[in-house]
Design a protein around this motif. Structure first.
Motif, PDB file in Angstrom:
ATOM      1  N   GLN A 268      -2.932  34.679  65.497  1.00 43.90           N
ATOM      2  CA  GLN A 268      -2.868  34.282  66.899  1.00 43.90           C
ATOM      3  C   GLN A 268      -3.834  35.077  67.775  1.00 43.90           C
ATOM      4  O   GLN A 268      -4.039  34.760  68.943  1.00 43.90           O
ATOM      5  CB  GLN A 268      -1.443  34.411  67.440  1.00 43.90           C
TER       6      GLN A 268
ATOM      7  N   TYR B  68      -2.969  27.029  78.615  1.00 42.69           N
ATOM      8  CA  TYR B  68      -3.298  26.474  77.303  1.00 42.69           C
ATOM      9  C   TYR B  68      -4.780  26.115  77.224  1.00 42.69           C
ATOM     10  O   TYR B  68      -5.451  26.358  76.211  1.00 42.69           O
ATOM     11  CB  TYR B  68      -2.453  25.223  77.031  1.00 42.69           C
TER      12      TYR B  68
ATOM     13  N   GLN C 150       7.268  33.347  62.073  1.00 42.49           N
ATOM     14  CA  GLN C 150       7.165  32.125  62.865  1.00 42.49           C
ATOM     15  C   GLN C 150       6.839  30.958  61.940  1.00 42.49           C
ATOM     16  O   GLN C 150       6.000  31.070  61.043  1.00 42.49           O
ATOM     17  CB  GLN C 150       6.084  32.256  63.948  1.00 42.49           C
ATOM     18  N   ARG C 151       7.516  29.844  62.157  1.00 44.52           N
ATOM     19  CA  ARG C 151       7.332  28.681  61.277  1.00 44.52           C
ATOM     20  C   ARG C 151       5.892  28.192  61.265  1.00 44.52           C
ATOM     21  O   ARG C 151       5.393  27.714  60.243  1.00 44.52           O
ATOM     22  CB  ARG C 151       8.265  27.552  61.733  1.00 44.52           C
ATOM     23  N   GLU C 152       5.194  28.338  62.399  1.00 43.35           N
ATOM     24  CA  GLU C 152       3.835  27.807  62.521  1.00 43.35           C
ATOM     25  C   GLU C 152       2.845  28.490  61.572  1.00 43.35           C
ATOM     26  O   GLU C 152       1.891  27.862  61.112  1.00 43.35           O
ATOM     27  CB  GLU C 152       3.326  27.939  63.960  1.00 43.35           C
ATOM     28  N   ASP C 153       3.038  29.783  61.284  1.00 40.14           N
ATOM     29  CA  ASP C 153       2.064  30.476  60.435  1.00 40.14           C
ATOM     30  C   ASP C 153       2.687  31.074  59.177  1.00 40.14           C
ATOM     31  O   ASP C 153       2.039  31.823  58.456  1.00 40.14           O
ATOM     32  CB  ASP C 153       1.338  31.577  61.233  1.00 40.14           C
ATOM     33  N   CYS C 154       3.947  30.756  58.904  1.00 43.45           N
ATOM     34  CA  CYS C 154       4.594  31.262  57.690  1.00 43.45           C
ATOM     35  C   CYS C 154       4.139  30.444  56.484  1.00 43.45           C
ATOM     36  O   CYS C 154       4.165  29.206  56.510  1.00 43.45           O
ATOM     37  CB  CYS C 154       6.115  31.172  57.828  1.00 43.45           C
ATOM     38  N   THR C 155       3.701  31.121  55.427  1.00 44.12           N
ATOM     39  CA  THR C 155       3.234  30.430  54.218  1.00 44.12           C
ATOM     40  C   THR C 155       4.327  30.317  53.158  1.00 44.12           C
ATOM     41  O   THR C 155       4.058  29.917  52.025  1.00 44.12           O
ATOM     42  CB  THR C 155       2.013  31.151  53.626  1.00 44.12           C
TER      43      THR C 155
ATOM     44  N   GLN D 150      14.187  32.417  62.397  1.00 46.07           N
ATOM     45  CA  GLN D 150      13.093  33.188  61.811  1.00 46.07           C
ATOM     46  C   GLN D 150      12.617  34.309  62.720  1.00 46.07           C
ATOM     47  O   GLN D 150      12.257  35.391  62.259  1.00 46.07           O
ATOM     48  CB  GLN D 150      11.915  32.250  61.515  1.00 46.07           C
TER      49      GLN D 150
END
Length: 307
Positions: free
Chosen positions: A140, A278, A194-199, A120
């Motif tokens: 982000q 972090y 990005q997989r984390e925020d892809c809808t 991605q």
């Protein structure tokens, strides 16, 4: 297709290839192809549900790539499966896509299609690009300090030009195919999928999203070329977010690199410095939430004390 029909088809394709390239047959290459057919032709038997696994080792100059393509492609096509070839290096990927497969396609009596599978992060997210050009904060960046967050339309970087090229259809959204200068890592990080925020299919840009357009192309391809890293990621993902065709036969080229690639994918390394980073990001996020919600800031203050 019967085993005999398979052998006749492979022999015809091999002769066409030799005639077109002006090459002589190689005994070692023929032995390799015979071994593949003997080991894999059982896949054509509908009553034989045994899994097939084969390992081959051959020296340089044998013609391994052509050998496994000529033998495994007709088997995969007769079973309505995708032939997925994974490699360890970009060099071999490029060799397959730019040289081996185009030459093989010209030598075949019937056409076949092929495509390169990428992660991605190699594609542009139109939703993020729109927001950057409009001067809106990305997810982000939501809780970054004001001085670090972009709040005005970005006309200094390549973002506006990227959006225009997408709208005109002069660019597919594949970062590797951007021809107007090198894209910095910071640019890719901001506007990549990005997989984390892809809808996914809930996104308004889904039907013409560069990544999902490329993914749909993979489903119709006879041969998909990918790297070992993408294969390992695909194996770890849930079925509903699969990135490679599900009904497939795999050829893992450069397999000697697979153990090290697997260790790299499944190993997490955390340093004291990264953990502190972090925690710093978490403090910034909590401060932002406290201001938005009017909540007390004991938790963020407690984290600051710990740091």
């Amino acid at each position: 297709m019967t085993p005999q029909e398979l052998r006749s088809r492979i022999q015809a394709d091999y002769r066409n290839w030799l005639d077109q390239q002006g090459h002589d047959s190689r005994s070692c290459q023929q032995e390799m192809m015979d071994a593949i057919v003997e080991g894999m032709e059982g896949l054509l038997d509908k009553d034989d549900d045994q899994p097939r696994l084969m390992m081959l080792e051959a020296g340089t100059g044998i013609g391994k790539t052509l050998g496994y393509l000529l033998t495994m492609l007709p088997i995969a096509r007769s079973l309505n499966k995708t032939l997925i070839v994974t490699t360890a290096t970009i060099t071999l990927q490029n060799q397959l896509i730019r040289e081996e497969l185009p030459k093989l396609a010209k030598a075949q009596d019937d056409n076949f299609t092929y495509a390169l599978a990428k992660g991605q992060g190699r594609y542009c997210c139109i939703r993020k690009l729109d927001r950057v050009v409009a001067g809106e904060r990305l997810p982000q960046e939501l809780f970054l300090p004001q001085e670090k967050a972009q709040t005005t339309p970005d006309k200094t970087g390549p973002y506006e030009e990227m959006l225009n090229e997408l709208k005109k259809g002069d660019w597919s959204g594949d970062f590797d195919l951007w021809k107007k200068g090198r894209l910095e890592r910071s640019v890719l990080d901001r506007v990549s999928v990005q997989r984390e925020d892809c809808t996914s299919d809930r996104c308004q840009h889904y039907s013409y999203c560069p990544y999902f357009k490329a993914k749909r192309k993979l489903k119709s391809a006879d041969i998909v070329v990918a790297n070992h890293d993408l294969l390992l990621i695909a194996l770890m993902l849930e079925k509903e977010v699969q990135i490679l065709p599900e009904e497939a036969i795999y050829v893992i080229d450069e397999a000697h690199s697979l153990p090290q690639k697997t260790l790299h994918q499944l190993t997490g390394v955390f340093s004291a410095h990264s953990v502190a980073g972090y925690l710093g990001s978490l403090v910034s996020t909590l401060d932002g939430l406290n201001k938005l919600m009017g909540a007390p800031d004991e938790l963020s203050n407690g984290l600051k004390t710990m740091m």
